[in-house]
Motif scaffolding. Structure first.
Motif, PDB file in Angstrom:
ATOM      1  N   ALA A  60       0.821  -1.209   0.000  1.00  0.00           N
ATOM      2  CA  ALA A  60       0.000   0.000   0.000  1.00  0.00           C
ATOM      3  C   ALA A  60       0.854   1.257   0.000  1.00  0.00           C
ATOM      4  O   ALA A  60       0.581   2.203  -0.753  1.00  0.00           O
ATOM      5  CB  ALA A  60      -0.922  -0.009   1.214  1.00  0.00           C
ATOM      6  N   SER A  61       1.901   1.272   0.817  1.00  0.00           N
ATOM      7  CA  SER A  61       2.738   2.476   0.847  1.00  0.00           C
ATOM      8  C   SER A  61       3.515   2.645  -0.453  1.00  0.00           C
ATOM      9  O   SER A  61       3.734   3.770  -0.898  1.00  0.00           O
ATOM     10  CB  SER A  61       3.685   2.441   2.042  1.00  0.00           C
ATOM     11  OG  SER A  61       4.601   1.380   1.906  1.00  0.00           O
ATOM     12  N   PHE A  66       4.135   5.666  -5.351  1.00  0.00           N
ATOM     13  CA  PHE A  66       4.220   5.658  -6.813  1.00  0.00           C
ATOM     14  C   PHE A  66       3.198   6.607  -7.419  1.00  0.00           C
ATOM     15  O   PHE A  66       3.498   7.342  -8.365  1.00  0.00           O
ATOM     16  CB  PHE A  66       4.005   4.242  -7.342  1.00  0.00           C
ATOM     17  CG  PHE A  66       4.030   4.156  -8.839  1.00  0.00           C
ATOM     18  CD1 PHE A  66       5.218   4.188  -9.526  1.00  0.00           C
ATOM     19  CD2 PHE A  66       2.846   4.059  -9.556  1.00  0.00           C
ATOM     20  CE1 PHE A  66       5.243   4.117 -10.906  1.00  0.00           C
ATOM     21  CE2 PHE A  66       2.852   3.983 -10.929  1.00  0.00           C
ATOM     22  CZ  PHE A  66       4.056   4.022 -11.608  1.00  0.00           C
ATOM     23  N   SER A  67       1.978   6.604  -6.869  1.00  0.00           N
ATOM     24  CA  SER A  67       0.938   7.476  -7.410  1.00  0.00           C
ATOM     25  C   SER A  67       1.285   8.943  -7.226  1.00  0.00           C
ATOM     26  O   SER A  67       1.136   9.758  -8.140  1.00  0.00           O
ATOM     27  CB  SER A  67      -0.399   7.178  -6.729  1.00  0.00           C
ATOM     28  OG  SER A  67      -0.761   5.839  -6.936  1.00  0.00           O
ATOM     29  N   ILE A  68       1.760   9.295  -6.043  1.00  0.00           N
ATOM     30  CA  ILE A  68       2.088  10.699  -5.766  1.00  0.00           C
ATOM     31  C   ILE A  68       3.260  11.163  -6.621  1.00  0.00           C
ATOM     32  O   ILE A  68       3.218  12.246  -7.223  1.00  0.00           O
ATOM     33  CB  ILE A  68       2.381  10.892  -4.266  1.00  0.00           C
ATOM     34  CG1 ILE A  68       1.090  10.729  -3.469  1.00  0.00           C
ATOM     35  CG2 ILE A  68       3.015  12.255  -4.002  1.00  0.00           C
ATOM     36  CD1 ILE A  68       1.287  10.689  -1.985  1.00  0.00           C
ATOM     37  N   GLN A  72       3.423  14.035  -9.708  1.00  0.00           N
ATOM     38  CA  GLN A  72       4.305  15.197  -9.624  1.00  0.00           C
ATOM     39  C   GLN A  72       5.357  15.218 -10.728  1.00  0.00           C
ATOM     40  O   GLN A  72       5.612  16.242 -11.343  1.00  0.00           O
ATOM     41  CB  GLN A  72       5.001  15.238  -8.268  1.00  0.00           C
ATOM     42  CG  GLN A  72       4.073  15.520  -7.132  1.00  0.00           C
ATOM     43  CD  GLN A  72       4.791  15.465  -5.793  1.00  0.00           C
ATOM     44  OE1 GLN A  72       5.921  15.010  -5.716  1.00  0.00           O
ATOM     45  NE2 GLN A  72       4.123  15.916  -4.751  1.00  0.00           N
ATOM     46  N   ARG A  73       6.002  14.089 -10.960  1.00  0.00           N
ATOM     47  CA  ARG A  73       7.102  14.020 -11.934  1.00  0.00           C
ATOM     48  C   ARG A  73       6.890  12.805 -12.826  1.00  0.00           C
ATOM     49  O   ARG A  73       6.334  11.809 -12.405  1.00  0.00           O
ATOM     50  CB  ARG A  73       8.443  13.876 -11.211  1.00  0.00           C
ATOM     51  CG  ARG A  73       8.765  15.012 -10.306  1.00  0.00           C
ATOM     52  CD  ARG A  73      10.049  14.710  -9.548  1.00  0.00           C
ATOM     53  NE  ARG A  73      10.386  15.769  -8.639  1.00  0.00           N
ATOM     54  CZ  ARG A  73      10.000  15.812  -7.373  1.00  0.00           C
ATOM     55  NH1 ARG A  73       9.279  14.839  -6.877  1.00  0.00           N
ATOM     56  NH2 ARG A  73      10.345  16.820  -6.609  1.00  0.00           N
ATOM     57  N   GLN A  81      12.880   4.854  -7.734  1.00  0.00           N
ATOM     58  CA  GLN A  81      13.678   5.048  -6.520  1.00  0.00           C
ATOM     59  C   GLN A  81      12.792   5.452  -5.347  1.00  0.00           C
ATOM     60  O   GLN A  81      12.910   4.915  -4.243  1.00  0.00           O
ATOM     61  CB  GLN A  81      14.741   6.101  -6.777  1.00  0.00           C
ATOM     62  CG  GLN A  81      15.615   6.394  -5.585  1.00  0.00           C
ATOM     63  CD  GLN A  81      16.596   7.515  -5.877  1.00  0.00           C
ATOM     64  OE1 GLN A  81      16.628   8.061  -6.963  1.00  0.00           O
ATOM     65  NE2 GLN A  81      17.389   7.863  -4.892  1.00  0.00           N
ATOM     66  N   ARG A  82      11.896   6.366  -5.551  1.00  0.00           N
ATOM     67  CA  ARG A  82      11.026   6.812  -4.460  1.00  0.00           C
ATOM     68  C   ARG A  82       9.981   5.757  -4.101  1.00  0.00           C
ATOM     69  O   ARG A  82       9.554   5.686  -2.954  1.00  0.00           O
ATOM     70  CB  ARG A  82      10.378   8.135  -4.824  1.00  0.00           C
ATOM     71  CG  ARG A  82      11.409   9.236  -4.862  1.00  0.00           C
ATOM     72  CD  ARG A  82      10.792  10.574  -5.005  1.00  0.00           C
ATOM     73  NE  ARG A  82      11.851  11.559  -5.142  1.00  0.00           N
ATOM     74  CZ  ARG A  82      11.787  12.749  -4.613  1.00  0.00           C
ATOM     75  NH1 ARG A  82      10.743  13.101  -3.914  1.00  0.00           N
ATOM     76  NH2 ARG A  82      12.771  13.596  -4.779  1.00  0.00           N
TER      77      ARG A  82
END
Length: 95
Positions: A60-61, A66-68, A72-73, A81-82
């Motif tokens: 879930a995290s 990934f969605s956020i 944004q980018r 990576q994020r």
């Protein structure tokens, strides 16, 4: 160092993903092994819940991260990576 902070990009995204997956796999042994070491009836009954939490929380995290980041980018390397950092944050949150 503090006056002019620099950001460092990952050198090899494949190794970042491999390290994340290895840590996720070892987290199963850590969480489930800690519950199994007691070998009481009460701890063995909670073992499936602990194992499912070890799957659900980082998934879930990772999806939320990934969605956020994808909104944004649109840089794929930074997104991967994020997302791996989000998965590790989910693993830490259930410990």
């Amino acid at each position: 160092r503090f006056l002019y902070p620099q950001t460092y990009a990952a050198h090899n995204i494949t190794l970042v993903v491999l390290g994340t997956l290895l840590m996720w796999f070892s987290w199963f042994a850590f969480n489930s092994g800690a519950m199994y070491s007691g070998r009481n009836e009460e701890t063995l009954e909670t073992l499936p819940a602990v194992t499912m939490n070890t799957v659900i929380s980082p998934s879930a995290s990772g999806l939320v991260t990934f969605s956020i980041v994808n909104i944004q980018r649109h840089n794929l390397n930074e997104c991967v990576q994020r997302t791996c950092n989000g998965i590790l944050a989910g693993l830490v949150s259930i410990t």
